[in-house]
Design an enzyme around this catalytic site. Structure first.
Site, PDB file in Angstrom:
ATOM      1  N   ARG A   1      37.905  43.808  49.344  1.00 26.00           N
ATOM      2  CA  ARG A   1      37.966  42.358  49.104  1.00 26.00           C
ATOM      3  C   ARG A   1      38.707  41.668  50.244  1.00 26.00           C
ATOM      4  O   ARG A   1      38.265  40.639  50.765  1.00 26.00           O
ATOM      5  CB  ARG A   1      38.661  42.103  47.775  1.00 26.00           C
ATOM      6  CG  ARG A   1      38.850  40.635  47.373  1.00 26.00           C
ATOM      7  CD  ARG A   1      39.611  40.604  46.040  1.00 26.00           C
ATOM      8  NE  ARG A   1      39.738  39.272  45.476  1.00 26.00           N
ATOM      9  CZ  ARG A   1      40.769  38.461  45.655  1.00 26.00           C
ATOM     10  NH1 ARG A   1      41.785  38.863  46.436  1.00 26.00           N
ATOM     11  NH2 ARG A   1      40.811  37.265  45.078  1.00 26.00           N
TER      12      ARG A   1
ATOM     13  N   GLN B   1      35.651  34.171  41.219  1.00 25.46           N
ATOM     14  CA  GLN B   1      37.053  33.877  41.497  1.00 25.46           C
ATOM     15  C   GLN B   1      37.334  33.766  42.991  1.00 25.46           C
ATOM     16  O   GLN B   1      38.232  33.042  43.415  1.00 25.46           O
ATOM     17  CB  GLN B   1      37.944  34.955  40.863  1.00 25.46           C
ATOM     18  CG  GLN B   1      39.431  34.664  40.909  1.00 25.46           C
ATOM     19  CD  GLN B   1      40.225  35.830  41.478  1.00 25.46           C
ATOM     20  OE1 GLN B   1      39.908  36.338  42.542  1.00 25.46           O
ATOM     21  NE2 GLN B   1      41.251  36.241  40.746  1.00 25.46           N
TER      22      GLN B   1
ATOM     23  N   GLN C   1      48.965  37.424  45.816  1.00 30.70           N
ATOM     24  CA  GLN C   1      49.332  37.257  47.222  1.00 30.70           C
ATOM     25  C   GLN C   1      50.257  36.049  47.379  1.00 30.70           C
ATOM     26  O   GLN C   1      50.001  34.985  46.828  1.00 30.70           O
ATOM     27  CB  GLN C   1      48.060  37.075  48.054  1.00 30.70           C
ATOM     28  CG  GLN C   1      48.253  37.209  49.542  1.00 30.70           C
ATOM     29  CD  GLN C   1      46.927  37.416  50.272  1.00 30.70           C
ATOM     30  OE1 GLN C   1      45.883  37.597  49.653  1.00 30.70           O
ATOM     31  NE2 GLN C   1      46.960  37.368  51.589  1.00 30.70           N
TER      32      GLN C   1
ATOM     33  N   HIS D   1      39.919  30.952  47.424  1.00 33.23           N
ATOM     34  CA  HIS D   1      39.422  30.140  46.317  1.00 33.23           C
ATOM     35  C   HIS D   1      38.804  28.809  46.762  1.00 33.23           C
ATOM     36  O   HIS D   1      39.032  27.764  46.143  1.00 33.23           O
ATOM     37  CB  HIS D   1      40.529  29.909  45.289  1.00 33.23           C
ATOM     38  CG  HIS D   1      41.212  31.174  44.882  1.00 33.23           C
ATOM     39  ND1 HIS D   1      40.562  32.210  44.249  1.00 33.23           N
ATOM     40  CD2 HIS D   1      42.499  31.603  45.070  1.00 33.23           C
ATOM     41  CE1 HIS D   1      41.410  33.197  44.054  1.00 33.23           C
ATOM     42  NE2 HIS D   1      42.584  32.861  44.544  1.00 33.23           N
TER      43      HIS D   1
ATOM     44  N   SER E   1      45.315  35.053  40.766  1.00 35.06           N
ATOM     45  CA  SER E   1      44.499  35.368  41.940  1.00 35.06           C
ATOM     46  C   SER E   1      44.363  36.885  42.092  1.00 35.06           C
ATOM     47  O   SER E   1      43.810  37.552  41.216  1.00 35.06           O
ATOM     48  CB  SER E   1      45.111  34.706  43.176  1.00 35.06           C
ATOM     49  OG  SER E   1      44.260  34.835  44.298  1.00 35.06           O
ATOM     50  N   LEU E   2      44.888  37.453  43.168  1.00 36.19           N
ATOM     51  CA  LEU E   2      44.840  38.901  43.357  1.00 36.19           C
ATOM     52  C   LEU E   2      45.440  39.644  42.170  1.00 36.19           C
ATOM     53  O   LEU E   2      44.998  40.751  41.815  1.00 36.19           O
ATOM     54  CB  LEU E   2      45.600  39.281  44.631  1.00 36.19           C
ATOM     55  CG  LEU E   2      45.836  40.773  44.838  1.00 36.19           C
ATOM     56  CD1 LEU E   2      44.547  41.452  45.245  1.00 36.19           C
ATOM     57  CD2 LEU E   2      46.933  41.027  45.837  1.00 36.19           C
TER      58      LEU E   2
END
Length: 308
Positions: A112, A247, A6, A198, A87-88
């Site tokens: 999510r 995560q 993202q 996060h 991340s994503l």
């Protein structure tokens, strides 16, 4: 192979490749069937404020990353030895490694995104990039701010040496930003986001993510896949699920992921998705690393030619 997450999205982000690679259209059509709306239309035409909404950004960035990967493989590009996603982007890495099917990954990332949004409903949140301070000093700034405001703020992304993103409640992020300036930060840049990824504010979202992962058919990875939480691989699917849940609310250790691959002998990195964000980070992590961004037609063709 590195998969962006993202923040790398933009309207028309696959335009350069889509005309020459029919598999991209096929991949986006599959995504539309799973998600229930025209994925290609949103990616191609936006509008930007829609694409930037977390509920759309997460599954659509996954679709874009996977589309580029499918184009790479269809053009004769070899499977990578190592994968990691920022991340994503970790979910695209899971698809490449055969751990999640594309359809399951779309469903999981969609849930999510909803869970992350719901976790901070009514909460004033923020993220900011701190440039010019080492990791320990950024942590010090966050600790001071959290104590001063009695609110959540912590490092969210260790993106590169002297480049750390922080996340949390807005007052605490503002305070930590000022603390960072006082501690010698070269730059503090607010990041426009709808969720503070996060950090501890995301912990309530782990239940929904755990449920979504439990409904997916997960397989052990077919290649080395390094996870954001600790830059380590996992073969057991239950351990992988736990790493993905952790995560959500723990920081992304991107520097360690890249360094682990470098130290294992990786000499070429392919950024598999739109943009050049990860190539830029790699330059800051280690200037000697060779990174090719596959989201650009010219570099895509050159990379395929060299791989052959």
């Amino acid at each position: 192979m590195l998969f962006p997450g993202q923040g790398a999205q933009s309207v028309g982000m696959l335009d350069g490749l889509a005309a020459d690679h029919p598999v991209i259209h096929d991949t986006l059509t599959q995504a539309s069937e799973v998600l229930g709306y025209d994925v290609a239309d949103v990616i191609t035409h936006g509008p930007a404020d829609k694409l930037d909404q977390t509920a759309y950004t997460q599954p659509l960035m996954l679709a874009a990353d996977v589309a580029v990967y499918q184009a790479w493989r269809a053009a004769g590009g070899p499977a990578p030895a190592y994968v990691a996603g920022h991340s994503l982007g970790e979910y695209a890495a899971l698809v490449a490694a055969g751990t999640l099917s594309f359809a399951d990954a779309l469903r999981v990332t969609s849930k999510r995104a909803t869970a992350m949004t719901d976790a901070v409903a009514g909460v004033d949140i923020a993220m900011a990039a701190i440039i010019g301070l080492d990791d320990a000093t950024v942590q010090k700034a966050c600790d001071r701010a959290a104590q001063a405001t009695d609110a959540v703020v912590s490092p969210a992304n260790y993106n590169a040496p002297l480049q750390v993103v922080i996340a949390g409640q807005a007052d605490a992020v503002t305070n930590a930003s000022e603390q960072a300036r006082q501690l010698g930060a070269r730059m503090v840049r607010p990041i426009a986001v709808s969720v503070p990824s996060h950090c501890a504010l995301m912990r309530p979202a782990t239940g929904a993510l755990e449920s979504a992962l439990g409904a997916a058919d997960m397989q052990p990875p077919s290649m080395w896949l390094l996870h954001n939480v600790d830059a380590q691989p996992r073969a057991d699917t239950e351990a992988i699920k736990q790493a993905l849940c952790d995560q959500l609310w723990q920081p992304v250790h991107w520097v360690r992921c890249v360094e682990q691959m470098r130290d294992a002998g990786v000499d070429v990195f392919l950024e598999c998705g739109p943009g050049r964000v990860l190539a830029g980070l790699n330059k800051r992590i280690d200037k000697s690393l060779t990174t090719v961004s596959l989201g650009e037609p010219g570099t895509f063709l050159q990379a395929v030619s060299e791989a052959a």
